[in-house]
Design an enzyme around this catalytic site. Sequence first.
Site, PDB file in Angstrom:
ATOM      1  N   ASP A 150       0.839  -1.196   0.000  1.00 24.68           N
ATOM      2  CA  ASP A 150       0.000   0.000   0.000  1.00 24.68           C
ATOM      3  C   ASP A 150       0.871   1.243   0.000  1.00 24.68           C
ATOM      4  OD1 ASP A 150      -2.699  -0.526   0.046  1.00 24.68           O
ATOM      5  OD2 ASP A 150      -3.020   0.305   2.037  1.00 24.68           O
ATOM      6  N   TYR A 161       2.121   4.795   1.508  1.00 26.28           N
ATOM      7  CA  TYR A 161       2.063   5.393   2.845  1.00 26.28           C
ATOM      8  C   TYR A 161       0.808   6.264   2.928  1.00 26.28           C
ATOM      9  CZ  TYR A 161       7.052   4.171   3.202  1.00 26.28           C
ATOM     10  OH  TYR A 161       8.265   3.518   3.240  1.00 26.28           O
ATOM     11  N   PHE A 216       7.923   2.069  -0.747  1.00 29.64           N
ATOM     12  CA  PHE A 216       8.926   2.259   0.313  1.00 29.64           C
ATOM     13  C   PHE A 216       9.582   3.642   0.305  1.00 29.64           C
ATOM     14  CE2 PHE A 216       8.835  -2.418  -0.185  1.00 29.64           C
ATOM     15  CZ  PHE A 216       8.483  -2.765   1.113  1.00 29.64           C
ATOM     16  N   HIS A 258       9.423  -9.379   5.618  1.00 29.24           N
ATOM     17  CA  HIS A 258       9.267  -7.942   5.354  1.00 29.24           C
ATOM     18  C   HIS A 258      10.265  -7.141   6.205  1.00 29.24           C
ATOM     19  CE1 HIS A 258       7.178  -4.045   5.057  1.00 29.24           C
ATOM     20  NE2 HIS A 258       6.623  -4.547   3.962  1.00 29.24           N
TER      21      HIS A 258
END
Length: 220
Positions: free
Chosen positions: A65, A67, A78, A187
């Site tokens: 998703d 931010y 990221f 992750h």
Amino acid sequence: MDVRIEESWKMQLQAEFEKPYFKQLTEFVRSEYASQTIYPPAKLIFNAFDQCPFNRVKVVILGQDPYHGPGQAHGLCFSVNDGVEFPPSLRNIFKEIHNDTGAPIPTSGNLERWAKQGVLLLNATLTVRAHQAGSHQKRGWEQFTDAVIHLVADQLEHVVFILWGNYAISKGEFIDSQKHLVLKSVHPSPLSASRGFFGNKQFSTTNKYLIEYGKEPVKW
């Protein structure tokens, strides 16, 4: 349908843009931008594609998703805008790069510098409501980004796919690991990074593979 996206991607994805699900997705996204605070800014929804033309893709990093805090998302997974504090996952990514390759921790979390070198920084969902993680999931974005991954995996050769966490790993299950390098780990979030993200050496592994196939390594 006319979608504002970098020309090489537009050509590759034109059939996708004409599908009924994409038209419904477009209507939903337009109505959300008209009535809610949505990230990233509308002009940056396809920033990952605009920064990294199709035939230059040599690495794909898959996020989930965007931010959902103010000023963070700008269309690259990221990545955050210049001057924005590093989110925890990004901080851990930079820490692993430093430990793996010796590269210094950068002062900016803006990963456009990676995208310009051929790293497609692709979120599975390309938009989100402010402060509501996952709010635009299951609206059609996942089908679109699956099509993007299929396209890269089918049309290009010797691409490195970097899949962090169960969601990304499941989304990349169909990639042919004889034709591409598929790197998987937990992750980089603080919840899981110490269980196999730190020490995975995927950044140096990526560059060794790229060099082996005559491609320029990434300056992480």
